[in-house]
Enzyme design. Structure first.
Site, short mmCIF file in Angstrom:
data_model
loop_
_atom_site.label_atom_id
_atom_site.label_comp_id
_atom_site.label_asym_id
_atom_site.label_seq_id
_atom_site.Cartn_x
_atom_site.Cartn_y
_atom_site.Cartn_z
N ASP A 119 -94.27 -42.20 23.85
CA ASP A 119 -94.73 -41.43 25.11
C ASP A 119 -93.39 -40.85 25.70
O ASP A 119 -93.62 -40.15 26.71
CB ASP A 119 -95.49 -42.33 26.00
CG ASP A 119 -94.49 -43.47 26.50
OD1 ASP A 119 -93.48 -43.58 26.00
OD2 ASP A 119 -95.05 -44.14 27.49
N GLY A 120 -92.15 -40.99 24.95
CA GLY A 120 -90.99 -40.26 25.51
C GLY A 120 -90.30 -41.47 26.31
O GLY A 120 -89.15 -40.99 26.82
N GLU A 121 -90.67 -42.50 26.59
CA GLU A 121 -89.74 -43.50 27.51
C GLU A 121 -88.96 -44.16 26.45
O GLU A 121 -89.06 -43.74 25.44
CB GLU A 121 -90.84 -44.43 28.20
CG GLU A 121 -91.52 -43.79 29.24
CD GLU A 121 -92.60 -44.92 30.13
OE1 GLU A 121 -92.19 -46.09 29.86
OE2 GLU A 121 -93.36 -44.63 30.83
N ARG A 174 -72.24 -26.87 36.81
CA ARG A 174 -72.12 -25.62 37.13
C ARG A 174 -72.63 -25.14 38.50
O ARG A 174 -72.36 -24.13 39.20
CB ARG A 174 -72.78 -24.70 35.79
CG ARG A 174 -71.79 -24.57 34.88
CD ARG A 174 -72.53 -23.58 33.70
NE ARG A 174 -73.36 -24.67 33.00
CZ ARG A 174 -73.83 -24.37 31.67
NH1 ARG A 174 -73.53 -23.05 31.11
NH2 ARG A 174 -74.67 -25.23 31.19
N LYS A 221 -66.08 -10.97 37.30
CA LYS A 221 -67.29 -11.34 36.75
C LYS A 221 -68.29 -11.62 37.95
O LYS A 221 -68.25 -12.66 38.55
CB LYS A 221 -67.29 -12.17 35.58
CG LYS A 221 -68.58 -12.36 34.78
CD LYS A 221 -68.79 -13.47 33.73
CE LYS A 221 -69.24 -14.84 34.70
NZ LYS A 221 -69.33 -15.81 33.49
N ARG A 247 -72.68 -12.65 38.23
CA ARG A 247 -73.81 -12.75 37.54
C ARG A 247 -74.85 -12.82 38.46
O ARG A 247 -74.85 -13.50 39.48
CB ARG A 247 -73.62 -14.14 36.84
CG ARG A 247 -75.08 -14.36 35.87
CD ARG A 247 -74.92 -15.60 35.06
NE ARG A 247 -73.74 -15.90 34.22
CZ ARG A 247 -73.79 -15.55 33.06
NH1 ARG A 247 -74.57 -15.04 32.28
NH2 ARG A 247 -72.41 -15.68 32.46
N ASP A 276 -61.25 -21.40 29.63
CA ASP A 276 -62.45 -21.55 30.59
C ASP A 276 -62.68 -23.14 30.36
O ASP A 276 -61.93 -23.71 29.30
CB ASP A 276 -63.42 -20.75 29.95
CG ASP A 276 -64.62 -20.66 31.26
OD1 ASP A 276 -64.63 -21.27 32.30
OD2 ASP A 276 -65.42 -19.62 31.10
N THR A 329 -72.97 -19.66 25.51
CA THR A 329 -73.46 -18.66 24.61
C THR A 329 -72.05 -17.93 24.05
O THR A 329 -72.16 -17.20 22.89
CB THR A 329 -74.13 -17.41 25.10
OG1 THR A 329 -73.45 -16.74 26.23
CG2 THR A 329 -75.48 -18.33 25.66
N GLY A 330 -70.97 -17.90 24.74
CA GLY A 330 -69.75 -16.98 24.36
C GLY A 330 -69.80 -15.84 24.77
O GLY A 330 -68.64 -14.93 24.55
#
Length: 326
Positions: free
Chosen positions: A34-36, A97, A201, A203, A226, A231-232
């Site tokens: 179940d993901g646990e 971020r 820059k 965004r 950086d 994504t570059g």
């Protein structure tokens, strides 16, 4: 001392353990349908100084959320079972971020993550080249240790440069301080005058704008610095701008090579001579395999992590290692 590396961070953990001349301690991790999940140490941690390493970049079918939850629960388990002290060693810290509100009703996720670590009884968090150093320090109420990669990158920059003049370049205004510190470290090590530049820059709603370009890069070996490459797009944008202004060679250097969707454009662009990252996350090694023709170098950080753990465990001075002058 006990030292564990959770699933997905075993290679880096093993490298740090070798630097410490110890073995990783055994633990169990089980995922349920179940993901646990559950995880536990397979050795006693009672009264021990416990270090748990896990990098929180999503990869290999495990999201950043999955990795964060597993790390938090494992730290709490060690505390529950009598650990004298717990240290989270998180080379890549997820959600760093989003450290401030830039739009109405924005989250401040860096602070929320810090509160989660503190709620688990974590005594100390160690990370590497976080997105915003000041925000990282201010978010945590437990001890925070920020490791620096300047000493790793500086020798490589010297080898790649040759006789060309060098310019350290930030691809956005937010990274200016990081680039300045690397510039100063290079000048101290080489005795050479190092150039500096940055690019504007902005965004908004995933649209990037800003045309301001500061610095003279003509005829130079330019190193765009950086904390991470996702994504570059940011690196490639800066590389193209430097080429247009006469840069002789252009290199991208970053601690964390996330290399998500769209990174192939960065690998294939002739504007970039070489990309250098560390092995802080698995995705960097996967990119090296997935793009065999990519001009990608990966610097190991196991020794740096191991030395940090040794100094913390023995209560030695860590200021030089983390990049803070005495």
């Amino acid at each position: 001392m006990r030292f564990f590396a959770l699933k997905g961070s075993e290679k880096l953990g093993a490298a740090a353990a070798r630097a410490l001349a110890i073995e990783l301690d055994p633990h169990e991790e089980r995922d349920f349908e179940d993901g646990e999940h559950k995880a536990r140490p397979l050795v006693s941690v009672r009264g021990k100084d416990v270090y748990v390493l896990h990098s929180l970049a999503g990869s290999g079918g495990a999201s950043a959320n999955d990795r964060l939850c597993k790390l938090l629960f494992f730290l709490a388990t060690c505390r529950e079972n009598g650990a004298a002290q717990t240290t989270a060693v998180v080379p890549y810290l997820a959600y760093a971020r989003k450290d401030r509100q830039t739009k109405a009703r924005d989250p401040v996720t860096t602070r929320y993550v810090a509160q989660l670590f503190e709620a688990m009884g974590t005594d100390r968090v160690v990370t590497l080249d976080v997105h915003n150093f000041a925000a990282f320090q201010n978010a945590f109420r437990c001890e925070s240790v920020h490791l620096d990669t300047r000493k790793l990158f500086a020798p490589l920059i010297g080898k790649l440069t040759g006789d060309l003049p060098v310019t350290i370049f930030s691809p956005d205004g937010g990274g200016v301080k990081r680039a300045q510190l690397l510039k100063e470290a290079l000048e101290a090590e080489t005795g050479r005058e190092i150039g500096f530049g940055f690019m504007e820059k902005r965004r908004s709603r995933n649209v990037v704008s800003g045309e301001l370009f500061a610095g003279d890069v003509s005829g130079s070996a330019v190193f765009i610095v950086d904390d991470m490459i996702s994504t570059g797009g940011t690196m490639l944008r800066a590389a193209l701008a430097c080429r247009e202004r006469g840069a002789k060679t252009v290199y991208a250097i970053a601690a964390h090579g996330l290399f998500g969707k769209g990174a192939d454009a960065l690998f294939e662009s002739p504007a970039m001579d070489r990309i250098v990252v560390t092995d802080s996350v698995d995705s960097a090694v996967l990119a090296k395999t997935g793009y065999p023709k990519a001009r990608l170098d990966i610097l190991p950080i196991g020794r740096l992590i191991g030395e940090a753990i040794r100094l913390l465990h023995t209560q030695g001075s860590i200021s030089e290692l983390v990049g803070i002058e005495g």
